[in-house]
Write a protein that holds these residues in place. Structure first.
Motif, mmCIF file in Angstrom:
data_model
loop_
_atom_site.group_PDB
_atom_site.id
_atom_site.type_symbol
_atom_site.label_atom_id
_atom_site.label_comp_id
_atom_site.label_asym_id
_atom_site.label_seq_id
_atom_site.Cartn_x
_atom_site.Cartn_y
_atom_site.Cartn_z
ATOM 1 N N PHE A 226 0.592 -5.949 6.729
ATOM 2 C CA PHE A 226 -0.085 -7.225 6.922
ATOM 3 C C PHE A 226 -1.554 -6.978 7.222
ATOM 4 O O PHE A 226 -1.912 -6.002 7.865
ATOM 5 C CB PHE A 226 0.549 -7.994 8.082
ATOM 6 N N ILE A 227 -2.419 -7.890 6.749
ATOM 7 C CA ILE A 227 -3.857 -7.780 6.974
ATOM 8 C C ILE A 227 -4.163 -8.320 8.364
ATOM 9 O O ILE A 227 -3.912 -9.485 8.650
ATOM 10 C CB ILE A 227 -4.645 -8.557 5.905
ATOM 11 N N LYS B 207 -1.336 1.150 12.948
ATOM 12 C CA LYS B 207 -2.428 1.128 11.972
ATOM 13 C C LYS B 207 -2.150 2.092 10.828
ATOM 14 O O LYS B 207 -1.491 3.108 10.991
ATOM 15 C CB LYS B 207 -3.746 1.522 12.623
ATOM 16 N N VAL B 208 -2.701 1.767 9.670
ATOM 17 C CA VAL B 208 -2.572 2.617 8.495
ATOM 18 C C VAL B 208 -3.954 3.163 8.169
ATOM 19 O O VAL B 208 -4.921 2.405 8.089
ATOM 20 C CB VAL B 208 -2.037 1.801 7.300
ATOM 21 N N TYR C 42 0.865 -1.170 0.000
ATOM 22 C CA TYR C 42 0.000 0.000 0.000
ATOM 23 C C TYR C 42 0.905 1.224 0.000
ATOM 24 O O TYR C 42 1.716 1.391 0.913
ATOM 25 C CB TYR C 42 -0.925 -0.021 1.231
ATOM 26 N N HIS C 43 0.792 2.043 -1.024
ATOM 27 C CA HIS C 43 1.619 3.244 -1.187
ATOM 28 C C HIS C 43 3.119 2.919 -1.115
ATOM 29 O O HIS C 43 3.895 3.628 -0.482
ATOM 30 C CB HIS C 43 1.272 4.312 -0.145
ATOM 31 N N ASP D 12 -8.208 -3.931 7.606
ATOM 32 C CA ASP D 12 -7.389 -3.293 8.633
ATOM 33 C C ASP D 12 -5.968 -3.780 8.380
ATOM 34 O O ASP D 12 -5.673 -4.953 8.588
ATOM 35 C CB ASP D 12 -7.879 -3.716 10.016
ATOM 36 N N ILE D 13 -5.097 -2.895 7.883
ATOM 37 C CA ILE D 13 -3.716 -3.295 7.628
ATOM 38 C C ILE D 13 -2.796 -2.579 8.612
ATOM 39 O O ILE D 13 -3.027 -1.436 8.971
ATOM 40 C CB ILE D 13 -3.282 -3.039 6.164
ATOM 41 N N ARG D 14 -1.754 -3.315 9.043
ATOM 42 C CA ARG D 14 -0.832 -2.797 10.053
ATOM 43 C C ARG D 14 0.583 -3.301 9.791
ATOM 44 O O ARG D 14 0.791 -4.250 9.047
ATOM 45 C CB ARG D 14 -1.232 -3.275 11.448
#
Length: 147
Positions: A101-102, A120-121, A95-96, A112-114
């Motif tokens: 990780f999901i 958190k993102v 992402y970007h 929710d990806i972190r």
């Protein structure tokens, strides 16, 4: 007479006070990867600043129902779908230009990806359209970091 086992790689014992003493003598910081260099006997090795952080994650969710019972005595299922929009829990995604990780999935296609440290993102809600698949989940998640 009993034969002694000779390992292919020479092994020796060490203790924490020896590692600490080596680290202090060389003026190094207290970090796990620096302690590994001290134990190896090469504390002055020059690092490129890259190290890998690993975290063990569960393989299954064996809790079938939620602990709280809803009105009417209905027990809500705790099992999420295995695949949501082609992604599983703990899959590695981009992402970007960065890897994450999901950690949570919703049927609507938002995730929710972190990072592995739990950062958190975008407040934990990213559309599946903005994600690129990088790698499938494994028991140990590995994240490349720079010191």
């Amino acid at each position: 007479m009993k034969e002694q086992y000779e390992p292919a790689i020479p092994v020796s014992m060490t203790y924490g006070y020896l590692t600490k003493n080596t680290r202090i003598e060389h003026g190094l910081l207290k970090e796990h990867y620096i302690d590994a260099r001290c134990i190896s006997g090469n504390p002055d090795a020059v690092s490129d600043g890259t190290y890998y952080y690993q975290k063990k994650v569960r393989c299954h969710n064996r809790q079938i129902h939620k602990q709280t019972i809803l009105k009417g005595g209905i027990r809500k299922s705790n099992q999420a779908e295995y695949l949501v929009k082609g992604y599983r829990l703990f899959d590695k995604v981009r992402y970007h230009g960065r890897e994450y990780f999901i950690f949570g999935r919703r049927k609507t296609g938002f995730f929710d990806i972190r990072t592995l440290s739990g950062e958190k993102v975008n407040k934990g809600s990213i559309s599946v359209k903005k994600l690129t698949f990088a790698d499938t989940r494994k028991n140990y998640l590995t994240e490349r970091r720079t010191a």
